[in-house]
Motif scaffolding. Structure first.
Motif, PDB file in Angstrom:
ATOM      1  N   GLU A 186       0.592  -0.989   0.151  1.00 57.31           N
ATOM      2  CA  GLU A 186      -0.118  -0.055  -0.025  1.00 57.31           C
ATOM      3  C   GLU A 186       0.837   0.988  -0.187  1.00 57.31           C
ATOM      4  OE1 GLU A 186      -2.248  -2.838   2.366  1.00 57.31           O
ATOM      5  OE2 GLU A 186      -0.125  -1.559   2.711  1.00 57.31           O
ATOM      6  N   SER A 187       0.490   1.920  -0.175  1.00 56.23           N
ATOM      7  CA  SER A 187       0.968   3.653  -0.010  1.00 56.23           C
ATOM      8  C   SER A 187      -0.202   5.230  -0.729  1.00 56.23           C
ATOM      9  CB  SER A 187       1.906   3.538  -1.795  1.00 56.23           C
ATOM     10  OG  SER A 187       1.244   3.521  -2.902  1.00 56.23           O
ATOM     11  N   GLY A 188       0.580   5.557  -0.176  1.00 60.31           N
ATOM     12  CA  GLY A 188      -0.524   7.138  -0.628  1.00 60.31           C
ATOM     13  C   GLY A 188      -0.657   7.692   0.809  1.00 60.31           C
ATOM     14  N   GLY A 189      -0.636   6.847   1.532  1.00 60.54           N
ATOM     15  CA  GLY A 189      -1.159   7.809   3.312  1.00 60.54           C
ATOM     16  C   GLY A 189      -0.488   8.946   3.827  1.00 60.54           C
ATOM     17  N   GLY A 190      -0.943   9.341   4.377  1.00 55.33           N
ATOM     18  CA  GLY A 190      -0.305  10.509   5.176  1.00 55.33           C
ATOM     19  C   GLY A 190      -1.217  11.367   5.560  1.00 55.33           C
ATOM     20  N   LEU A 191       0.107  12.318   6.257  1.00 53.94           N
ATOM     21  CA  LEU A 191      -1.624  13.448   7.049  1.00 53.94           C
ATOM     22  C   LEU A 191      -2.337  14.716   5.929  1.00 53.94           C
ATOM     23  CD1 LEU A 191      -2.110  14.750   9.790  1.00 53.94           C
ATOM     24  CD2 LEU A 191      -0.033  16.819   9.303  1.00 53.94           C
ATOM     25  N   VAL A 192      -3.518  14.522   6.584  1.00 54.04           N
ATOM     26  CA  VAL A 192      -4.113  15.691   5.620  1.00 54.04           C
ATOM     27  C   VAL A 192      -5.312  16.510   6.403  1.00 54.04           C
ATOM     28  CG1 VAL A 192      -6.190  13.393   4.898  1.00 54.04           C
ATOM     29  CG2 VAL A 192      -5.735  15.703   3.510  1.00 54.04           C
ATOM     30  N   GLN A 193      -5.475  17.541   6.454  1.00 54.57           N
ATOM     31  CA  GLN A 193      -6.568  18.486   7.217  1.00 54.57           C
ATOM     32  C   GLN A 193      -8.304  17.250   6.422  1.00 54.57           C
ATOM     33  OE1 GLN A 193      -6.127  22.326   5.533  1.00 54.57           O
ATOM     34  NE2 GLN A 193      -3.926  22.342   7.282  1.00 54.57           N
ATOM     35  N   PRO A 194      -9.035  18.259   7.756  1.00 53.75           N
ATOM     36  CA  PRO A 194     -10.216  17.401   7.879  1.00 53.75           C
ATOM     37  C   PRO A 194     -10.653  18.362   6.593  1.00 53.75           C
ATOM     38  CG  PRO A 194      -9.786  17.586   9.842  1.00 53.75           C
ATOM     39  CD  PRO A 194      -9.064  17.948   9.000  1.00 53.75           C
ATOM     40  N   ASN A 227      -6.366  -3.523 -13.703  1.00 47.96           N
ATOM     41  CA  ASN A 227      -5.770  -4.745 -14.242  1.00 47.96           C
ATOM     42  C   ASN A 227      -4.220  -4.313 -14.668  1.00 47.96           C
ATOM     43  OD1 ASN A 227      -7.752  -5.831 -11.915  1.00 47.96           O
ATOM     44  ND2 ASN A 227      -8.472  -7.051 -14.089  1.00 47.96           N
ATOM     45  N   ALA A 228      -4.680  -3.444 -15.856  1.00 50.40           N
ATOM     46  CA  ALA A 228      -3.066  -3.528 -16.514  1.00 50.40           C
ATOM     47  C   ALA A 228      -1.381  -3.148 -15.463  1.00 50.40           C
ATOM     48  CB  ALA A 228      -3.147  -2.554 -17.818  1.00 50.40           C
ATOM     49  N   LYS A 229      -2.343  -2.615 -15.112  1.00 47.67           N
ATOM     50  CA  LYS A 229      -0.966  -2.111 -13.822  1.00 47.67           C
ATOM     51  C   LYS A 229      -1.139  -2.511 -12.676  1.00 47.67           C
ATOM     52  CE  LYS A 229      -0.965   3.386 -14.954  1.00 47.67           C
ATOM     53  NZ  LYS A 229      -0.951   4.090 -14.582  1.00 47.67           N
ATOM     54  N   ASN A 230      -1.814  -3.786 -12.199  1.00 44.98           N
ATOM     55  CA  ASN A 230      -1.707  -4.720 -11.191  1.00 44.98           C
ATOM     56  C   ASN A 230      -1.670  -3.934 -10.068  1.00 44.98           C
ATOM     57  OD1 ASN A 230      -1.149  -7.489 -10.593  1.00 44.98           O
ATOM     58  ND2 ASN A 230       0.364  -7.092 -10.502  1.00 44.98           N
ATOM     59  N   THR A 231      -2.867  -3.057  -9.786  1.00 49.26           N
ATOM     60  CA  THR A 231      -2.447  -2.430  -9.092  1.00 49.26           C
ATOM     61  C   THR A 231      -3.894  -1.692  -8.610  1.00 49.26           C
ATOM     62  OG1 THR A 231      -0.541  -1.016  -8.897  1.00 49.26           O
ATOM     63  CG2 THR A 231      -2.631   0.183  -7.507  1.00 49.26           C
ATOM     64  N   VAL A 232      -4.176  -1.270  -7.152  1.00 48.46           N
ATOM     65  CA  VAL A 232      -5.874  -0.900  -6.958  1.00 48.46           C
ATOM     66  C   VAL A 232      -5.919   0.030  -6.608  1.00 48.46           C
ATOM     67  CG1 VAL A 232      -7.872  -1.396  -5.410  1.00 48.46           C
ATOM     68  CG2 VAL A 232      -6.984  -3.276  -6.505  1.00 48.46           C
ATOM     69  N   TYR A 233      -7.274   1.144  -6.081  1.00 47.49           N
ATOM     70  CA  TYR A 233      -6.792   2.355  -5.865  1.00 47.49           C
ATOM     71  C   TYR A 233      -8.516   2.094  -4.730  1.00 47.49           C
ATOM     72  CZ  TYR A 233      -3.780   3.186  -9.194  1.00 47.49           C
ATOM     73  OH  TYR A 233      -2.705   2.232 -10.521  1.00 47.49           O
ATOM     74  N   ARG A 265      -5.249   9.962  -2.209  1.00 43.92           N
ATOM     75  CA  ARG A 265      -5.798   8.333  -3.045  1.00 43.92           C
ATOM     76  C   ARG A 265      -5.000   7.644  -2.915  1.00 43.92           C
ATOM     77  NH1 ARG A 265      -4.937   7.537  -9.484  1.00 43.92           N
ATOM     78  NH2 ARG A 265      -2.801   6.915  -8.865  1.00 43.92           N
ATOM     79  N   LEU A 266      -5.299   6.066  -1.590  1.00 42.83           N
ATOM     80  CA  LEU A 266      -4.144   5.314  -2.195  1.00 42.83           C
ATOM     81  C   LEU A 266      -4.349   3.910  -2.707  1.00 42.83           C
ATOM     82  CD1 LEU A 266      -6.169   4.648   1.793  1.00 42.83           C
ATOM     83  CD2 LEU A 266      -3.664   5.824   1.263  1.00 42.83           C
ATOM     84  N   SER A 267      -3.022   3.235  -2.832  1.00 42.22           N
ATOM     85  CA  SER A 267      -2.974   2.893  -3.899  1.00 42.22           C
ATOM     86  C   SER A 267      -2.453   0.731  -3.520  1.00 42.22           C
ATOM     87  CB  SER A 267      -1.269   3.058  -4.742  1.00 42.22           C
ATOM     88  OG  SER A 267      -1.635   4.386  -5.192  1.00 42.22           O
TER      89      SER A 267
END
Length: 123
Positions: free
Chosen positions: A6-14, A74-80, A19-21
């Motif tokens: 998984e990637s894309g996490g972080g700190l964000v304001q309300p 599926n071409a990138k083998n990734t779910v978002y 977008r997580l990958s």
């Protein structure tokens, strides 16, 4: 080696967005339904969203419906997981998981799990 990352996490304001990958290595996500789960400190793991093998069926937990959108490439083998209008209560570690079946479910055992990515919603 079969792996989900998984990637894309972080700190964000309300009110913000992230977008997580979920990227697979060592196997093809084509053969799997994919789920996103989250776990906040002191709370049980919660099913957030899932997508069927075909991508046609997408399910969402009640707390995120209308704000989150799951998709797969599926071409990138990734779910978002696109997360909009984030709230403090969305703060958790988010995990993706793969299940060797066509239909997606928000509960029950999954076959493979990632290590998780932290999402923190705070001002």
């Amino acid at each position: 080696q079969l792996q989900l990352v998984e990637s894309g996490g972080g700190l964000v304001q309300p009110g913000g967005a992230l977008r997580l990958s979920c990227a697979a290595s060592g196997f093809s996500l084509d053969d799997y339904a994919i789920g996103w789960f989250r776990q906040a400190p002191g709370k049980e793991r919660e099913g957030v969203s899932c997508i069927s093998r075909s991508g046609i069926t997408r399910n969402y937990g009640a707390s995120v419906k209308g704000r989150f959108t799951i998709s797969r490439d599926n071409a990138k083998n990734t779910v978002y997981l696109q997360m909009n209008s984030l709230k403090a209560e969305d703060t958790a570690i988010y995990y993706c998981a793969a299940k060797a079946q066509s239909l997606c479910i928000l509960k029950g055992p999954y076959d493979y799990w990632g290590q998780g990515t932290q999402v923190t919603v705070s001002s």
